[in-house]
Structures are given as C-alpha cells and as structure tokens.
Design an enzyme around this catalytic site. Structure first.
Site, PDB file in Angstrom:
ATOM      1  N   SER A   1      34.674  33.832  34.545  1.00 19.65           N
ATOM      2  CA  SER A   1      33.663  32.773  34.422  1.00 19.65           C
ATOM      3  C   SER A   1      32.869  32.902  33.133  1.00 19.65           C
ATOM      4  O   SER A   1      32.193  31.944  32.752  1.00 19.65           O
ATOM      5  CB  SER A   1      32.736  32.736  35.636  1.00 19.65           C
TER       6      SER A   1
ATOM      7  N   VAL B   1      40.122  39.431  39.176  1.00 22.44           N
ATOM      8  CA  VAL B   1      39.564  40.741  39.543  1.00 22.44           C
ATOM      9  C   VAL B   1      38.127  40.783  39.028  1.00 22.44           C
ATOM     10  O   VAL B   1      37.591  39.770  38.566  1.00 22.44           O
ATOM     11  CB  VAL B   1      40.422  41.901  38.976  1.00 22.44           C
TER      12      VAL B   1
ATOM     13  N   MET C   1      37.242  34.635  45.127  1.00 25.65           N
ATOM     14  CA  MET C   1      37.975  33.613  44.383  1.00 25.65           C
ATOM     15  C   MET C   1      39.481  33.730  44.622  1.00 25.65           C
ATOM     16  O   MET C   1      40.176  32.745  44.873  1.00 25.65           O
ATOM     17  CB  MET C   1      37.674  33.701  42.882  1.00 25.65           C
TER      18      MET C   1
ATOM     19  N   HIS D   1      39.876  28.131  35.292  1.00 26.90           N
ATOM     20  CA  HIS D   1      38.563  28.425  35.872  1.00 26.90           C
ATOM     21  C   HIS D   1      38.290  27.564  37.102  1.00 26.90           C
ATOM     22  O   HIS D   1      38.134  26.351  36.987  1.00 26.90           O
ATOM     23  CB  HIS D   1      37.499  28.203  34.781  1.00 26.90           C
TER      24      HIS D   1
END
Ligand code: NAD
Length: 729
Positions: free
Chosen positions: A439, A410, A338, A460
């Site tokens: 998430s 992280v 991500m 998000h």
C-alpha cells in the site's frame, strides 16, 4: 433503417411486437426502437385487422435494460444542439418528452396491449412494460424489475414516476424511485405492478390470451372515471399524502445530504404529477427530467459511474497488442487479511489459488476466511466446496509450480517482500508476472528483487477485498505492457473495476485520500469543534468523517506511516499541520477502533461510539474562540483533495481524468454525485478552482498551492475532459 421491433400478426389479429435491437446483446431504447414502436402504434390505431398487441423481447438476456445512456450523452449538461428559435430548456423538454409521449400514445391507442416479460426490465425497459395494459412476467426469481435511474443521478423520465405510484401507491413507489431498488416478479405481483407470473415458455401465450379475452381492455385504470390511488387519494388535502412528502424530503436530505438533484426532482414530479390527469402528469415529469438533464451533475455521474466504469472494465487501459492473458493459477503470498480476501475472490472467479504463508496454521486460517464468508452468504454447500477446493494452503514454495501469476501480500517491509519475491522466482522463473499488493512502498524499488522488472507490477486491492470494487494497477518505471495486460485481464476475471496509475509514494488513491484525513486533523489541531468536522465531511458526500475513518484505519498506522516517510525522505519531509495531533494520540496510546479508544470512544459491549469528550482540550488546548463556518470546513476538506488529485495529474501519476474519477469514487468514496474530483474541477471551472486554491494557500499554507498545470489550463480555458477528448481523437 434497421428493424428493432419485429412484427407478426396471428390468426386472432394479435400483433406480436418482438424487440430485438440489432448489434446489442441487451435491448436498449434506441431511435430505431422508438420509430418502430411509433409505426406499430399507428398500425394498432388504423388497421381494423389488428385487435391488440403483445410486446415482448427477442433477446435471451432479458426484456430491456432501458435508455442507451451513451447515446443520450449529447443531452446531458444541456449539451444538445439547439434548434433555431428554441430556448435551451424548451429544446431539452422536447428532447426528453418524445419517448414519454410515445408511451402515452401506446396506452391510449384504443386497443389492448399486453407485455410478456421474459427477463430483466430496468429503467426505460420497465417503463415500456408499465405503459402496457396487462403485464405477464416469467416466473424466475432472478428477474429484476426496477427503476434504478437515481443511481446515476437521473430519474425515470418515460412515465415511471407517474405510473408506478398509480399502480402500487405513492409511498411504496417513492421507496423504489428514491432508492433505485429492484423488485422480483413475485414482489411486483404483490404490489399489483404486474398481473401475472407464469412459466417462461407460456408468457406470450398468456399475454395473447388476455388480449383476446379483453377486446375493450385498452384503457389504463388511471384513464377511467372511478380511478382511485392505492393507499389513498393523491391530493394536498389528504393529510397522509402531504405527510409522505414531508418524510420523503427529510429522508432524501439525510441520505444524500441534499447534494443530489434527482431525488428532489422525483419528489416534485410525483407530488405535482399525481394530482393531475396523466396527459398533464407526463409533461410535469418531463419538465423535471429536463431540469435534471440540464445540470452537469447527471452527465458527470453517468460518465463516471456508467461510461468510464464500463470502459475500464472492458480494458480501456489495456495494451492492445498483447494477446489475452487470463490467469489459471495464482500464487498468493501471505494469507493475512488481504491475502485471504484475494484468494477468495480469485477462487470464486474459477482461478486455482496456492495460498502460501510462513506457518500452515496461518495458511489454513487464510483459507478459513473464504469458508466463513461463503457460509455467511448461505451459499449451497456443493458450490462453496468447489470454491474452497480451488484454494491450496501451503508453506512450501515448491507448491507454486505451475502458477501463471503471483500476488504478494506479506508484511509491509521491504526486506521481507524482497525475500519472498526471490524465493518465488527460484521456483517460477522471472517470466511469470509478479504483482505486489503493497500500500505504500514504491513499485519501482520492489521490482529490483525480480530479475525481470518488466514483469513486476503493483496490484493494489482495498479492504475488505470481497466488498471493495476497485483495484489500482501501479506501473513501475520498468513495468512492461505484458504485465499491465496480465494484471488487467486478472482484474476482469475477478469482476472488479481497474484504474492504471504510475508509481509514486502512496500511488494515487492512498495519497489523495490521505489529504482528506490530514485536513480533518489540521482543523482539529486548530481547535475546531470535532462534530463540525465530522458532520461536514459526511454532508459533502464522503461516506464517513475524517476522524472516524482515521479511527478505522488505526491511528498507530498513521503514526507508523509518518515515521517511515520521515525516515525515507529525510530533509525533504514536510510534515502536515495535523501531525502533532497524531503524535499526541500515539503518546496517549489511543489507536482508534482497534483498542476502543481513538478520536471516538467505543463503549464495551458494542454500544454506539461517541466523540471523545476530552479530544479538543487534549490535542488543541481547547476550542478555538472563533470557529470556522460549515462552508469553510467543507471548502478545506474538498479543495485539499482536489489539489492533490491535480498534482497527481501534473506529475504523471495519473494519465487520464477517467482513472482519477473512478479511483476517487470507488477507492475512497469521494462524493459520487460530483462524478469525481476531475469532473468536479471541470464543472466548477479550472480558473475558479485556481482562484479558490490561491486564496486557501494564502490563508492556510502551501499545501493548497495549485500546480502550474492548473494555471496553464485556466489560462487556456481548458478542462480535464476536453483535454482527454482531444488526446483520444
Ligand atoms: P497481514 O498482517 O494481515 O498479513 C500478512 C501475512 O503475511 C501474514 O499472514 C503473515 O504471516 C504473512 N507473512 C509474513 N511474512 C511472510 C513470509 N516471509 N512468507 C509468507 N508469508 C508471510 O497484513 P495485510 O493487511 O494482509 O497486508 C498485507 C499487504 O497488503 C501489505 O503490504 C499491506 O501494506 C497491503 N495492503 C493492506 C491493506 C489493508 O487494508 N490491510 C490494503 C491494501 C494493501
């Protein structure tokens, strides 16, 4: 009335018509444009001094983008006011036929008219161009010409379904009409859709030259006696013609699961319209257009995919009194899947990125992700290098100095997240806005690690970041307006679509999407044929079946999330009926695509995956003797999502139906043709939704039980969007 088309008669008697809609950065078809065009046509017909005309645009942004969808709003769903004595369909027909007739008047005015197209011409914009007798387009490969109406559930209703097939042939025209695909000027030239591609500075002169040289050029080929359709005659007696529609119908069925009205209407309009003269053909087109417009589907799609999307991107949910807060330098904590993606989209938007991980190797790997993706895109080396130069990999928190936004991605562990949050605050201080890409972990709890929780927010993203269009902004209990504004300004910079939701487990998108997967697992656990579950999922408009998507996400992850939730909620935990399925798969070490065995089998060497033959036997002891119908499966997969969305609204996780619809369509691929779950519930009628949920709850359990909010709305005869409109008023 203001002028939307400026006119200028030159010494050769050629009337230059320059479309320049006041107050709009891009030309769109407004009532003023139509009135001015009608006046110009009248002049062409009656003024002997006028020998012909050239239609062009006064906007550097392009020729014309098409209909003003916002302005057309009242038409959709048959919502237009009915003139006395008219049936609803007759009134709608009149509403949509006006422009069609106007363009027909233009091409039959008796004098030559050429279009000089300086930039994009889409939808109604291209239909204006097609109604001209000669078309010159500026030589710029970036110019797009197309009829993309189908993307929002509409179809070209100003002659596009009739002129395009007559210009390029039925088969290629259907490809463009049914896929909403655009063409470049060179492609259009190749197909005979335009006659000339010329340097931008010359297009008006070239168009004028043609008008001057062709005083009798004011007749379209299809209005001449010897007209022949490119690619063969359009008659049911021509076997090729018939076959195109057999194939087209099948393709439409496969691509849209026969869920959309517009593709069927396009096929019918082309089939019927191409067999008759143009005056009748455009009436046939308008008849189908009115039918499409009368159904709520087009209105729902336009509202979500166009109006709400644009409003969200322009800051509909942004606190108004916070000054603009663009991000110049972002601290990206974590350079994994991500973090690497977020670094890439930030750097592409011109934002400096400090990409921090625990080892230099991990940080560099995160940066290499951007290099790799840009190389695949075949971006010119200097441009790619400029983007890469904006990403600074590091392991040293001191390098974060000067960052005005932090994004954390992280590991999904509270302790690790708290540690990096505090280490960042030690360098930047608590006034900088801190966004977590968690998430699952509630934002309010994570915010405790930042000494000013009003500056802490959830940002998000979805994977893969560079492809997924949505960002879900999560407002914690203490999050303040400055953090919301900063997050939304950042999302605007990276050109994604934001929704704003309040904190809750799984937020909005993960929570509701999860119900689709869980209901698939429940069906499987009952011994339902797996292929039935998967095919119905796709047929109802979801991008993939629930089992396939669970394989992609990872069955081990589903197992971990369930265990974590169990631990967090203790006695409050209510496991779903599909849980035993996941536990069994975990026991067997089947993790999904990542270890090539999940609900599907993934053959070595990249062969086509197939459903694991032992699946039902293993997780359900065999196929159930009595199988549900496809309609039953569809109802469960759909209503399990709808009820969870309604609960999010009832609990205040969602504040607007717009956020709910956008999040569903762009976050988890909820059937776009519905306009999203809230549009769908409104269309079905809340009382009907409640009745179905009550029945499903009786049959399958409390997970389907409607929240009180829905019962209250049903009792009032209310809808989500009516309620939202009252609140906005
Ligand atoms: P990942 O395992 O690919 O990446 C995590 C990175 O964080 C690793 O590179 C790791 O070395 C680094 N890291 C770990 N501890 C660190 C520390 N103390 N300091 C600095 N860096 C550290 O995981 P991911 O899939 O990128 O997920 C990251 C976050 O994003 C998680 O919170 C996850 O829940 C969330 N998320 C993931 C997805 C997804 O689809 N993968 C989607 C949305 C949100």
């Amino acid at each position: 009335m203001t002028t939307a088309i400026h006119t200028e008669l030159d010494a050769d008697g050629i009337l230059l018509l320059t479309i320049d809609v006041p107050g709009q950065s891009m030309n769109v078809i407004t009532p003023e444009v139509q009135a001015d065009l009608a006046a110009a046509i009248e002049r062409l017909k009656t003024d002997d001094a006028v020998k012909g005309a050239v239609l062009t645009s006064g906007k550097a942004s392009g020729f014309m983008a098409g209909a003003d969808l916002k302005g057309m709003g009242a038409l959709f769903g048959g919502g237009a006011a009915l003139p006395e004595g008219k049936s609803k369909m007759a009134a709608l027909f009149d509403g949509v036929f006006g422009l069609n007739k106007l363009l027909r008047d233009l091409e039959t005015c008796g004098k030559p008219v050429a279009a000089a197209v300086n930039g994009l011409a889409l939808g109604g914009g291209l239909e204006f161009v097609l109604a001209c007798h000669y078309r010159v387009v500026a030589d710029n490969p970036k110019i797009t010409l197309g009829l993309p109406e189908i993307m929002v559930g509409l179809f070209p209703g100003a002659g596009g379904t009739q002129r395009l097939p007559r210009l390029m042939g039925i088969q290629p025209a259907l490809m463009y009409l049914l896929q909403g695909k655009n063409m470049s000027p060179q492609e259009a030239l190749g197909f005979g859709v335009v006659q000339e591609v010329a340097p931008a500075a010359d297009i008006v002169a070239r168009a004028k030259a043609w008008v001057k040289a062709n005083p009798n050029g004011g007749v379209q080929p299809w209005d001449t006696k010897n007209f022949k359709f490119p690619g063969g005659p359009a008659t049911a007696l021509n076997p090729n013609f018939a076959q195109i529609f057999v194939g087209g119908t099948a393709m439409t069925h496969v691509n849209a699961g026969d869920n959309m009205n517009a593709p069927r209407a396009i096929l019918s309009a082309v089939y019927e319209g191409c067999q008759v003269p143009m005056d009748l053909a455009i009436r046939i087109e308008s008849k189908y257009f009115a039918k499409v417009v009368a159904d709520p589907q087009a209105g729902n799609m336009i509202r979500s995919l166009f109006v709400s999307k644009q409003a969200a991107e322009k800051g509909a949910r942004r606190p108004k009194d916070v000054p603009p807060a663009p991000t110049k330098k972002v601290a990206m904590l974590g350079a994994g899947l991500m973090g690497a993606g977020i670094a890439m989209v930030s750097a592409q938007a011109g934002i400096e990125v400090v990409l921090l991980d625990t080892t230099m190797e991990a940080a560099e790997k995160g940066k290499a992700y951007t290099a790799d993706r840009l190389a695949k895109k075949k971006m010119p080396a200097d441009k790619a290098q400029a983007i890469l130069d904006r990403i600074k990999p590091t392991t040293d928190y001191a390098d974060l100095a000067g960052c005005d936004l932090v994004i954390e991605a992280v590991f999904e562990t509270r302790e690790i997240k708290a540690r990096v949050t505090q280490a960042t605050e030690a360098v930047l201080g608590p006034n900088v806005i801190f966004g977590s890409n968690t998430s699952t972990l509630p934002i309010t709890g994570l915010a405790e690690a930042w000494s000013k929780p009003e500056n802490f927010i959830g940002i998000h993203f979805f994977s893969p970041v560079e492809k997924m269009p949505l960002v879900e902004i999560i407002v914690g209990k203490k999050t303040g307006p400055a953090a919301i504004a900063k997050a939304l300004d950042y999302v605007a910079q990276i050109r994604k679509t934001p929704i704003v939701v309040n904190d809750s487990r799984g937020f909005y998108t993960s929570r509701c999407f999860g119900t689709y997967v869980q209901e698939g697992l429940a069906l499987l656990g009952e011994g339902t044929t797996p292929a039935l579950i998967e095919n119905v999922g796709k047929q109802m408009g979801m991008p993939v079946g629930p089992l396939a998507v669970n394989d992609e996400v990872g069955l081990d992850l589903s197992y971990k999330v369930a265990q974590q939730t169990k631990a967090d909620l203790g006695d409050d935990y209510k496991g779903g009926p599909g849980e035993a399925v996941i536990e069994k798969m975990h026991e067997l070490g089947r993790q999904g695509r990542k270890n090539a065995k999940g609900f599907y089998v993934y053959p070595e060497g990249g062969g086509k995956k197939f459903l694991w033959p032992d699946l039902v036997q293993t997780v359900a002891g065999g196929l159930a003797a009595s199988q549900p119908s496809a309609a039953d499966v569809k109802e469960r997969l759909l209503y399990r999502q709808l009820v969870e969305c309604a609960r999010c609204f009832a609990e205040g996780v969602l504040e607007t139906p717009q956020d709910g619809d956008l999040g569903a369509i762009f976050g988890w691929g909820f059937a776009p043709f519905t306009g999203g779950p809230f549009s769908h519930m409104d269309t079905v009628g809340i009382a009907n939704v409640v009745a179905t949920l009550d029945r499903l709850a009786q049959q399958h359990g409390a997970r389907f039980a409607p929240p009180q909010l829905l019962r209250d709305m049903a009792a009032r005869g209310d809808s989500f969007y009516a309620q939202a409109a009252r609140r906005a008023a």
